[in-house]
Design a protein around this motif. Structure first.
Motif, short mmCIF file in Angstrom:
data_model
loop_
_atom_site.label_atom_id
_atom_site.label_comp_id
_atom_site.label_asym_id
_atom_site.label_seq_id
_atom_site.Cartn_x
_atom_site.Cartn_y
_atom_site.Cartn_z
N PRO A 129 0.84 -1.21 0.00
CA PRO A 129 0.00 0.00 0.00
C PRO A 129 0.87 1.26 0.00
CG PRO A 129 -0.65 -1.54 1.74
CD PRO A 129 0.66 -2.02 1.22
N GLU A 130 0.31 2.35 -0.49
CA GLU A 130 1.01 3.63 -0.46
C GLU A 130 1.02 4.19 0.96
OE1 GLU A 130 2.64 5.22 -2.86
OE2 GLU A 130 2.27 3.55 -4.23
N ILE A 131 1.99 5.06 1.22
CA ILE A 131 2.03 5.81 2.47
C ILE A 131 1.26 7.11 2.26
CG2 ILE A 131 3.50 6.97 4.16
CD1 ILE A 131 5.76 5.07 3.36
N ASN A 132 0.22 7.33 3.05
CA ASN A 132 -0.56 8.56 2.91
C ASN A 132 0.25 9.77 3.35
OD1 ASN A 132 -2.79 7.09 2.00
ND2 ASN A 132 -3.58 6.80 4.07
N SER A 133 0.91 9.64 4.48
CA SER A 133 1.71 10.74 5.01
C SER A 133 2.68 10.21 6.06
CB SER A 133 0.82 11.83 5.62
OG SER A 133 0.12 11.31 6.75
N ARG A 150 19.28 11.03 25.79
CA ARG A 150 19.32 10.95 24.33
C ARG A 150 17.95 11.37 23.81
NH1 ARG A 150 20.84 5.01 22.94
NH2 ARG A 150 20.70 5.83 20.82
N SER A 151 17.93 11.77 22.57
CA SER A 151 16.65 12.17 21.99
C SER A 151 16.69 11.98 20.48
CB SER A 151 16.34 13.64 22.33
OG SER A 151 17.28 14.50 21.70
N GLY A 152 15.53 12.14 19.87
CA GLY A 152 15.42 11.99 18.42
C GLY A 152 13.97 12.09 18.01
N ILE A 153 13.71 11.71 16.75
CA ILE A 153 12.34 11.76 16.25
C ILE A 153 11.88 10.36 15.84
CG2 ILE A 153 12.48 14.16 15.49
CD1 ILE A 153 12.78 13.03 12.59
N GLN A 154 10.67 10.04 16.20
CA GLN A 154 10.02 8.85 15.65
C GLN A 154 9.29 9.25 14.38
OE1 GLN A 154 7.44 7.36 18.78
NE2 GLN A 154 8.93 5.81 19.36
N LEU A 155 9.37 8.37 13.37
CA LEU A 155 8.64 8.59 12.12
C LEU A 155 7.32 7.83 12.21
CD1 LEU A 155 11.63 8.14 9.64
CD2 LEU A 155 10.74 10.27 10.63
N ILE A 156 6.22 8.54 12.00
CA ILE A 156 4.88 7.96 12.14
C ILE A 156 4.22 7.91 10.76
CG2 ILE A 156 2.72 8.03 13.39
CD1 ILE A 156 5.13 7.92 15.24
N VAL A 157 3.90 6.70 10.28
CA VAL A 157 3.26 6.59 8.97
C VAL A 157 1.74 6.52 9.12
CG1 VAL A 157 5.21 5.45 7.83
CG2 VAL A 157 3.45 4.06 8.95
N ASP A 158 1.07 7.07 8.14
CA ASP A 158 -0.38 6.95 8.02
C ASP A 158 -0.65 6.14 6.76
OD1 ASP A 158 -3.05 7.81 6.78
OD2 ASP A 158 -3.20 8.68 8.79
N ILE A 159 -1.29 4.96 6.90
CA ILE A 159 -1.55 4.09 5.75
C ILE A 159 -2.99 3.60 5.78
CG2 ILE A 159 0.83 3.28 5.54
CD1 ILE A 159 0.00 0.71 6.95
N GLN A 160 -3.50 3.29 4.59
CA GLN A 160 -4.80 2.64 4.44
C GLN A 160 -4.52 1.18 4.11
OE1 GLN A 160 -8.14 3.69 4.79
NE2 GLN A 160 -8.40 1.46 4.62
N ASP A 161 -4.75 0.30 5.06
CA ASP A 161 -4.47 -1.12 4.85
C ASP A 161 -5.55 -1.76 3.99
OD1 ASP A 161 -2.90 -3.62 5.81
OD2 ASP A 161 -5.00 -4.13 6.21
N PRO A 162 -5.15 -2.58 3.00
CA PRO A 162 -6.16 -3.29 2.19
C PRO A 162 -6.94 -4.28 3.04
CG PRO A 162 -4.00 -3.31 1.13
CD PRO A 162 -3.79 -2.82 2.52
N GLY A 163 -8.24 -4.41 2.76
CA GLY A 163 -9.07 -5.27 3.58
C GLY A 163 -9.23 -6.68 3.05
N ASP A 164 -8.74 -6.95 1.83
CA ASP A 164 -8.99 -8.25 1.21
C ASP A 164 -7.81 -9.21 1.32
OD1 ASP A 164 -7.36 -6.74 -0.36
OD2 ASP A 164 -8.35 -7.22 -2.27
N GLU A 165 -6.81 -8.85 2.13
CA GLU A 165 -5.63 -9.71 2.26
C GLU A 165 -4.94 -9.43 3.57
OE1 GLU A 165 -3.28 -8.67 -1.11
OE2 GLU A 165 -2.94 -6.61 -0.43
#
Length: 353
Positions: A129-133, A150-165
């Motif tokens: 699936p594509e990454i929305n953002s 220590r510190s840093g940034i977490q990367l948070i993906v927004d995705i639409q998961d396919p429902g048929d698999e």
């Protein structure tokens, strides 16, 4: 003269002593395979090394496997030969236009210089699936015995998961580049015979460069859709540590989202569990986790690592320092920024924050 003769005679027996050779158990040399081949065209890598079993006195010593014949086959019979990188032995590269195709099945085959032949189990490539953002979240990590965190940034993906698999995901940090700021006005050369002074010798240029780097993932970021099948969801997909340089100005990273097989997911989950062991006396000892590679003549031989074939999509994100809620103190490099490895004066042509 007499005393000198006595001294020489005393030394003669020492010269006749046979040297004692210490024999150390080297342990079994285990082949390790690292390969993630995807649908993004390019020179993709299969890395072959040998390491020792847990408990060996040479545990952790990594040796590149040189001179092997490495090929990738698909279910249509197409064969692709990989070429060893002579500047990075043990690294085998596909042709520049190689890419996996969703729906195809791929097998990795290796023949080492001692005649042993290894093969992976077939890996089927599923669509990704594509990454929305991609968003970020600043996190801090306490360090035992240290006042500073220590510190840093977490990367948070927004995705639409396919429902048929049923879907299985792997995320990896791709290439990154950031605005590097240095202090050439503080440059102080090392003392030498021609320059014994330790006084600063400021340089006229340059303060700002663009530095490229390829970060290794600090952790394994995977997921399956058991809890969000067919839904829109947000997941932690990466981490970039703040080293006092990356987030002083603007930082860019390409986040790779890769579809993987259920078997590859299970393997990575076991590796993730093992690497996240806290280290207490109640924890089980480290173990060798077998992957999907076997010796065709000796299936009992332990082969480490995993051959992954998947489809990939990439999403680029720019991070400005103002987006961080916590930042490390700025690191000072007292030199021309062009002297820093991976740095160049001009931005890349596709730089567009």
């Amino acid at each position: 003269m007499f005393k000198r003769l006595i001294y020489i005679l005393l030394l003669l027996p020492m010269a006749c002593i046979d040297p004692y050779e210490v024999g150390l158990e080297t342990g079994e040399q285990l082949l390790t395979v690292e390969a993630v081949l995807t649908s993004v065209p390019g020179r993709q890598e299969v890395r072959l090394t040998r390491s020792d079993t847990y408990g060996s006195v040479f545990e952790g010593l990594i040796r590149p496997v040189r001179g092997a014949t490495v090929v990738v086959r698909d279910d249509l019979g197409e064969v692709v030969f990989l070429e060893e990188n002579l500047e990075d032995r043990g690294s085998y590269l596909t042709p520049a236009d190689f890419a996996t195709q969703p729906g195809r099945t791929y097998t990795l085959q290796i023949q080492t210089t001692d005649g042993k032949v290894y093969s992976s189990f077939p890996e089927k490539v599923e669509a990704v699936p594509e990454i929305n953002s991609v968003g970020i979240e600043t996190i801090t990590i306490p360090v035992e015995g240290e006042e500073n965190v220590r510190s840093g940034i977490q990367l948070i993906v927004d995705i639409q998961d396919p429902g048929d698999e049923n879907n299985f995901y792997l995320w990896k940090n791709g290439p990154s580049i950031y605005v590097l700021e240095t202090r050439p006005d503080l440059f102080t050369p090392r003392p030498s015979d021609t320059n014994p002074s330790r006084d600063p010798q400021p340089k006229d240029c340059c303060i700002t460069c663009f530095r490229s780097e390829q970060l290794n993932n600090s952790g394994i970021f995977i997921a399956n859709d058991d809890n969000f099948n067919g839904l829109n969801t947000r997941l932690v997909a990466g981490f970039v540590e703040d080293d006092g340089l990356r987030f002083v100005n603007t930082y860019r990273v390409d986040l790779r989202q890769i579809s993987i097989s259920q078997e590859a997911y299970r393997f990575l989950r076991l590796v993730k569990q093992q690497t996240e062991i806290s280290g207490s006396v109640f924890d089980p000892p480290p173990a060798n986790i077998r992957g999907n590679m076997i010796n065709l003549e000796n299936p009992e031989e332990v082969v480490l690592g995993y051959f992954i074939a998947g489809a990939e999509t990439v999403r680029r994100i720019y991070v400005n320092k103002s987006q961080l809620t916590f930042a490390q103190p700025k690191s000072i490099i007292p030199d021309d920024c062009r002297e820093v490895e991976g740095a160049q004066l001009d931005p890349p042509a596709d730089w567009n924050p």
